[in-house]
Write an enzyme that holds these catalytic residues in place. Sequence first.
Site, PDB file in Angstrom:
ATOM      1  CG  HIS A 179      -1.667  -1.252   1.456  1.00  0.00           C
ATOM      2  ND1 HIS A 179      -2.921  -1.516   0.943  1.00  0.00           N
ATOM      3  CD2 HIS A 179      -1.286  -2.357   2.141  1.00  0.00           C
ATOM      4  CE1 HIS A 179      -3.291  -2.741   1.317  1.00  0.00           C
ATOM      5  NE2 HIS A 179      -2.314  -3.276   2.040  1.00  0.00           N
ATOM      6  CE  LYS A 213      11.030  19.814 -10.261  1.00  0.00           C
ATOM      7  NZ  LYS A 213       9.795  20.314 -10.891  1.00  0.00           N
ATOM      8  CD  GLU A 247       8.216  12.914 -15.206  1.00  0.00           C
ATOM      9  OE1 GLU A 247       7.196  13.575 -15.020  1.00  0.00           O
ATOM     10  OE2 GLU A 247       9.336  13.418 -15.371  1.00  0.00           O
TER      11      GLU A 247
END
Length: 465
Positions: free
Chosen positions: A163, A290, A297
């Site tokens: 989970h 960043k 992705e």
Amino acid sequence: MTDRKDAANSMWGGRFASGPDAIMEAINASIGFDRRLYAQDIRGSRAHAAMLAAQGIISDNDATAIGEGLLTVLSEIEAGNFPFSTALEDIHMNVEARLKDLIGEPAGRLHTGRSRNDQVATDFRLWVRDQCDAATEGLHALIRAALSQAEAGADWVMPGFTHLQTAQPVTWGHHMMAYVEMFGRDVSRFEDARRRMNESPLGAAALAGTGYPLDREATAKALGFDRPMANSLDAVSDRDFALEFLSASSICAVHLSRLAEELVIWSSAQFRFVSMSDKWSTGSSIMPQKRNPDAAELIRAKIGRILGATVALFTVMKGLPLAYSKDMQEDKEQVFDAADHLLLALAAMGGMLSDLTANRANMEAAASSGFSTATDLADWLVREAGLPFRDAHHVTGSLVAMAEAKGCDLDDLSLTEMQSVHAGINQSVYSVLGVHNSVASRQSYGGTAPDQVRAQIARWKEKLA
Ligand code: ARG
């Protein structure tokens, strides 16, 4: 692309007085994409022509002219100066028409005992077969990269999740080996699909077979197929091989997307389990700090188009009556796109994983928090204090609640505090609260103990050798 605005189609226009409407030509033509099959088409035609001569169906001279002419066509296409024509619809007729320009009358004998229906089925099978091999190759490289990671960190401890909540400590090596198992099954699916698709449709002709004394065994052999397909109707109308390739690709893309997702999570500032190399990261044009995991992705997203292609072709094939219908021309773009993107994703994941740094200290620190050894504590109570597991679970739950209330980890509780919950607890309990002891104890076959992980790495290395 040149357009030959002939009256009727020179390849099949005998009964037609005029050429097609421009829109008809646009919807009908596949040359815009099936030109990718040129090498397979020429290979198939050369095998067919040689067989026709060997069977005495055409002369040796004609077969030689055809074979050589086809090689000229091949080099023209490869050199980029082949005059592709939309009016000639597809790769099969483009090649044959050019052959006629080059060698004249013998070109017209090539299509003896053959139809575009068995021709396209043959070409496409050859192409998909190559993609199975390429996928297997890409998977092997990826498996090797995961094995290297596993080997380096066979005993590095990280939190194992269920989970996405901290569950029990596992090792980095164990986590990497989970993907080795998935990618290994992907390899077996591609190999299995390849084995099944390796039969030749050539010689099935339009649908019913042919009256010419073809040698289908010979063309099958020349093209590396195990045998000719046994039913001519099936041979021209089957696209199972493409569906199987797409299905295997979809499952593989699911595995890639799961690993990609983990890399995205793990590389975030909140986790910092892994650092991606500069080669596989991008910056932001506005936020200087960043480092974005764009490759991961995009790999995560590839399942979208690959599964899309799979659903599309299943939908095209569903309910088609035997044998060939033009619907089946819609098979190619889906498979081309899925194959291109699967191979790209495999290569990117292989490269990314090879260059990835796993941050041992951060993973270990995370594994030590979140009460990850609570199960070990419960097992200790069963083993050392003789409690039934259910009671041990309850006692441990109380200890977790106590630690949580104090804002500390389980091994920060004093012995007195632990004994206030269960009198049978003694000093030796602390030995099982450490994450290294926890993973070392998971010695069951396939468990996370470093010895087990190393045994699996050794098995895989032997398998790949
Ligand atoms: N371009 C066609 C395809 O990809 C080749 C087969 C055409 N056959 C026919 N009977 N029109 O399916």
